[in-house]
Design an enzyme around this catalytic site. Structure first.
Site, PDB file in Angstrom:
ATOM      1  N   SER A  47       0.966  -1.350   0.113  1.00  0.00           N
ATOM      2  CA  SER A  47      -0.007  -0.035  -0.044  1.00  0.00           C
ATOM      3  C   SER A  47       0.762   1.206   0.160  1.00  0.00           C
ATOM      4  O   SER A  47       1.601   1.359  -1.021  1.00  0.00           O
ATOM      5  CB  SER A  47      -0.960  -0.229   1.108  1.00  0.00           C
ATOM      6  OG  SER A  47      -1.792   0.805   1.021  1.00  0.00           O
ATOM      7  N   HIS A 106      -7.420  -6.172  -0.001  1.00  0.00           N
ATOM      8  CA  HIS A 106      -6.166  -5.265   0.015  1.00  0.00           C
ATOM      9  C   HIS A 106      -5.105  -5.936   1.121  1.00  0.00           C
ATOM     10  O   HIS A 106      -3.854  -5.540   0.714  1.00  0.00           O
ATOM     11  CB  HIS A 106      -6.607  -3.871   0.345  1.00  0.00           C
ATOM     12  CG  HIS A 106      -5.736  -3.084   0.601  1.00  0.00           C
ATOM     13  ND1 HIS A 106      -4.760  -2.818  -0.587  1.00  0.00           N
ATOM     14  CD2 HIS A 106      -5.261  -2.107   1.459  1.00  0.00           C
ATOM     15  CE1 HIS A 106      -3.995  -1.612  -0.289  1.00  0.00           C
ATOM     16  NE2 HIS A 106      -4.078  -1.440   1.044  1.00  0.00           N
ATOM     17  N   GLU A 148      -2.044  13.120  12.095  1.00  0.00           N
ATOM     18  CA  GLU A 148      -2.342  14.494  11.667  1.00  0.00           C
ATOM     19  C   GLU A 148      -1.657  14.679  10.469  1.00  0.00           C
ATOM     20  O   GLU A 148      -2.076  15.258   9.446  1.00  0.00           O
ATOM     21  CB  GLU A 148      -1.615  15.426  12.723  1.00  0.00           C
ATOM     22  CG  GLU A 148      -2.798  15.602  14.069  1.00  0.00           C
ATOM     23  CD  GLU A 148      -4.158  16.170  13.648  1.00  0.00           C
ATOM     24  OE1 GLU A 148      -4.306  16.709  12.746  1.00  0.00           O
ATOM     25  OE2 GLU A 148      -4.977  15.613  14.503  1.00  0.00           O
TER      26      GLU A 148
END
Length: 204
Positions: A28, A183, A124
């Site tokens: 990924s 996935h 974040e």
């Protein structure tokens, strides 16, 4: 947070480990980082394994804000043992993240640090750079060493529309899909996953 920056981190790590060349495997986002590393520093990568991702823009990111919001909302007591903390965290994530494999992957990032449980991933930073992370840097020079793109047959992340760009940037590549895997190929079909990689390494 960019793939160029993360590939530099990886290059620096290999230097510190005194590994002049390696076989690189990435899944990924890790796969995009590995591809960037191979395209920037091809002499450091002997062979490349890219798991369920392509060098194209990734499919819809609509679910990711929900994942991160659910992670931010998790509360666990610092006094709980790790197993209890993970179980309680999973209970809180389940209404928002239905897929068990996705929850398990997210929960692997719950760690104890300085007497409290925190997420190892920088939520974040990922949230603020999501637009970039869904894309891929521009390259014109291909990586010509042996490469395999190993996807899950039930996953949309490596599809026929991705094949031309894969072959442009990685001309010495093969593309395979693990049957009945999504996935999280390595978690859903670990034996098939390992066998496919071993076969590639032995024959390339």
């Amino acid at each position: 947070m960019t793939y160029e920056a993360m590939s530099c981190d990886l290059q620096n790590l290999l230097d510190k480990l005194e590994l002049p060349k390696c076989i690189l495997i990435g899944h990924s986002m890790g796969g995009k980082t590995a591809m960037t590393m191979a395209l920037h520093w091809p002499g450091m990568v002997e062979k490349l394994v890219v798991v369920d991702i392509s060098p194209n823009r990734s499919v819809s990111r609509r679910v990711f804000p929900d994942y991160f919001a659910a992670m931010k909302a998790v509360t666990v007591d610092a006094d709980w043992p790790r197993s209890t903390a993970r179980n309680r965290a999973e209970q809180q994530l389940q209404p928002f993240i239905e897929d068990a494999h996705t929850r398990w992957f997210i929960l692997s990032n719950l760690v104890e640090r300085n007497g409290r449980y925190v997420w190892r991933v920088n939520i974040e930073a990922v949230t603020n750079n999501m637009e970039h992370l869904m894309g891929f840097p521009e390259f014109n020079t291909p990586f010509t060493a042996p490469t395999i793109f190993l996807g899950g047959a039930n996953s949309p992340y490596i599809s026929p529309k991705d094949y031309p760009e894969i072959k442009r940037l990685f001309p010495n590549s093969i593309i395979q899909h693990v049957p009945e895997a999504g996935h999280w190929v390595h978690a859903e079909k670990p034996h098939d996953f390992i066998n496919a990689i071993c076969a590639f390494l032995e024959t390339s």
